[in-house]
Enzyme design. Structure first.
Site, PDB file in Angstrom:
ATOM      1  N   ASP A  23       0.834   4.084   1.368  1.00  0.00           N
ATOM      2  CA  ASP A  23       1.203   4.793   2.603  1.00  0.00           C
ATOM      3  C   ASP A  23       2.328   4.062   3.352  1.00  0.00           C
ATOM      4  O   ASP A  23       2.793   4.533   4.388  1.00  0.00           O
ATOM      5  CB  ASP A  23      -0.014   5.047   3.516  1.00  0.00           C
ATOM      6  CG  ASP A  23      -0.813   3.804   3.861  1.00  0.00           C
ATOM      7  OD1 ASP A  23      -0.973   2.936   2.988  1.00  0.00           O
ATOM      8  OD2 ASP A  23      -1.280   3.696   5.011  1.00  0.00           O
ATOM      9  N   HIS A  24       2.797   2.922   2.790  1.00  0.00           N
ATOM     10  CA  HIS A  24       3.911   2.177   3.396  1.00  0.00           C
ATOM     11  C   HIS A  24       5.121   2.050   2.472  1.00  0.00           C
ATOM     12  O   HIS A  24       6.186   1.630   2.919  1.00  0.00           O
ATOM     13  CB  HIS A  24       3.436   0.777   3.816  1.00  0.00           C
ATOM     14  CG  HIS A  24       2.354   0.819   4.845  1.00  0.00           C
ATOM     15  ND1 HIS A  24       2.574   0.527   6.171  1.00  0.00           N
ATOM     16  CD2 HIS A  24       1.051   1.195   4.753  1.00  0.00           C
ATOM     17  CE1 HIS A  24       1.441   0.690   6.855  1.00  0.00           C
ATOM     18  NE2 HIS A  24       0.503   1.104   6.017  1.00  0.00           N
ATOM     19  N   ASP A  60      -0.579  -3.411   8.761  1.00  0.00           N
ATOM     20  CA  ASP A  60      -2.016  -3.098   8.731  1.00  0.00           C
ATOM     21  C   ASP A  60      -2.770  -4.408   8.841  1.00  0.00           C
ATOM     22  O   ASP A  60      -2.540  -5.329   8.052  1.00  0.00           O
ATOM     23  CB  ASP A  60      -2.391  -2.420   7.408  1.00  0.00           C
ATOM     24  CG  ASP A  60      -1.901  -0.981   7.331  1.00  0.00           C
ATOM     25  OD1 ASP A  60      -1.195  -0.540   8.257  1.00  0.00           O
ATOM     26  OD2 ASP A  60      -2.233  -0.310   6.335  1.00  0.00           O
ATOM     27  N   HIS A  72      -5.382  -8.314   6.017  1.00  0.00           N
ATOM     28  CA  HIS A  72      -5.535  -6.949   5.499  1.00  0.00           C
ATOM     29  C   HIS A  72      -6.106  -6.985   4.078  1.00  0.00           C
ATOM     30  O   HIS A  72      -5.482  -6.499   3.132  1.00  0.00           O
ATOM     31  CB  HIS A  72      -4.156  -6.267   5.530  1.00  0.00           C
ATOM     32  CG  HIS A  72      -4.183  -4.798   5.227  1.00  0.00           C
ATOM     33  ND1 HIS A  72      -5.070  -3.916   5.804  1.00  0.00           N
ATOM     34  CD2 HIS A  72      -3.397  -4.045   4.417  1.00  0.00           C
ATOM     35  CE1 HIS A  72      -4.828  -2.704   5.351  1.00  0.00           C
ATOM     36  NE2 HIS A  72      -3.825  -2.748   4.502  1.00  0.00           N
ATOM     37  N   HIS A 119       0.858  -1.189   0.000  1.00  0.00           N
ATOM     38  CA  HIS A 119       0.000   0.000   0.000  1.00  0.00           C
ATOM     39  C   HIS A 119       0.895   1.241   0.000  1.00  0.00           C
ATOM     40  O   HIS A 119       1.921   1.280   0.677  1.00  0.00           O
ATOM     41  CB  HIS A 119      -0.889   0.024   1.259  1.00  0.00           C
ATOM     42  CG  HIS A 119      -2.266  -0.518   1.029  1.00  0.00           C
ATOM     43  ND1 HIS A 119      -2.977  -1.156   2.021  1.00  0.00           N
ATOM     44  CD2 HIS A 119      -3.077  -0.497  -0.071  1.00  0.00           C
ATOM     45  CE1 HIS A 119      -4.168  -1.510   1.537  1.00  0.00           C
ATOM     46  NE2 HIS A 119      -4.251  -1.126   0.281  1.00  0.00           N
ATOM     47  N   HIS A 131      -1.038   4.722  13.284  1.00  0.00           N
ATOM     48  CA  HIS A 131      -1.638   4.518  11.967  1.00  0.00           C
ATOM     49  C   HIS A 131      -2.996   5.176  11.746  1.00  0.00           C
ATOM     50  O   HIS A 131      -3.210   5.759  10.703  1.00  0.00           O
ATOM     51  CB  HIS A 131      -1.739   3.016  11.652  1.00  0.00           C
ATOM     52  CG  HIS A 131      -1.840   2.729  10.186  1.00  0.00           C
ATOM     53  ND1 HIS A 131      -3.019   2.433   9.580  1.00  0.00           N
ATOM     54  CD2 HIS A 131      -0.914   2.709   9.212  1.00  0.00           C
ATOM     55  CE1 HIS A 131      -2.803   2.237   8.284  1.00  0.00           C
ATOM     56  NE2 HIS A 131      -1.535   2.406   8.037  1.00  0.00           N
TER      57      HIS A 131
END
Ligand SMILES: [Zn+2]
Ligand SMILES: [Zn+2]
Length: 280
Positions: free
Chosen positions: A68-69, A176, A153, A66, A246
């Site tokens: 955001d990672h 996540d 996830h 993802h 997070h």
């Protein structure tokens, strides 16, 4: 150098708010190793602000792909390279990490080629090695052992919690995940569990703020954990400290229903010492 965890970017999701926190990235210094876990936007700035020379980059781990990672993995490595990185960096990520890195280097080919010729730099494509991992042992070297556990996830299947053990100390990152009971055994006895956490009220706020409300609510409920659930994992694991990050900062009351131990609510740049409180 004291062992420490620095929460570089503490928010979940790719959005940025004025003056707000940055997406996911952490720095773990343990046993003299400099380890980055996740490379959300802002990781490069975070590493520098934590007082780490970009030339000292050593090990990088990505929990899942993802954005955001992982969005700033390439820019972090490239910026370290232009800062004079001359030692190998090992990147460990889920399947697809190598594809990301090769395409990043292709996208930056003009700059990479010209700096090799013009500035005499080593080839970044040879300095950086990418290893893709699945569940189980990721790497063991110089007393550092890293294990991965596939978490829950959806629709991402290759999303892994990571456990770092060195010299009797251990730190676990949940990645996540929805509430995932096997994570408690994976975290057994850890000094620190970094776990994501959201609140029911937080979901409604977020859904109201963004356009595609119903779909977003569905994703959050299926793929992320409530603060109470993070506390349950930490309690069942017998972890020494729980760090929540997070998704939500204001979750103390919720997590206290299931977790009575040491608690840290993450914010960008926050340092959690591993050695000092362990000795205390
Ligand atoms: Zn995330
Ligand atoms: Zn995710």
């Amino acid at each position: 150098m004291p062992d420490r965890l620095v929460l570089l970017g503490s928010k979940g999701g790719p959005a940025l708010r004025p003056g707000g926190p940055w997406p996911s990235s952490s720095l773990l210094e343990i046993g003299g190793r400099c380890i980055i876990v996740d490379c959300g936007l802002g990781v490069t700035r975070g590493v520098v602000d934590a007082g780490i020379s970009l030339k000292a980059l050593d090990l990088i781990f990505i929990t899942h792909l993802h954005s955001d990672h992982v969005l700033e993995l390439g820019p972090l490595l490239h910026t370290a390279w232009t800062a004079g990185l001359a030692t190998p960096v090992a990147v460990f990520g889920p399947p697809g990490t190598g594809h990301y890195w090769r395409r990043f280097c292709q996208a930056m080919e003009f700059d990479i080629e010209i700096r090799i010729v013009d500035e005499g730099r080593p080839d970044i494509r040879e300095l950086v090695s990418i290893s893709e991992f699945g569940e189980g042992e990721v790497v063991e070297q110089r007393g550092l052992k890293v294990m991965a556990l596939r978490v829950d996830h959806p629709p991402v299947t290759d999303c892994f919690a990571l456990r770092f053990d060195h010299g009797g100390k251990s730190v676990v990152f949940s990645a996540d995940t929805a509430f995932f009971p096997p994570l408690a055994e994976f975290t057994a006895g850890a000094d620190i569990l970094v776990h994501e956490a959201m609140l029911e009220e937080g979901i409604e706020r977020l859904v109201a703020k963004t356009g595609n409300g119903a779909r977003l609510r569905e994703h959050l409920l299926a793929s992320h954990s409530f603060a109470e659930e993070a506390g349950r994992i930490a309690s069942d694991a017998g972890a020494k400290r729980l760090v929540l990050n997070h998704l939500e900062a204001d979750c103390i009351a919720a997590v206290r229903k299931t977790w009575a131990g040491d608690l840290t609510i993450a914010r960008d740049g926050l340092v959690v010492e591993l050695s000092s409180w362990k000795a205390a």
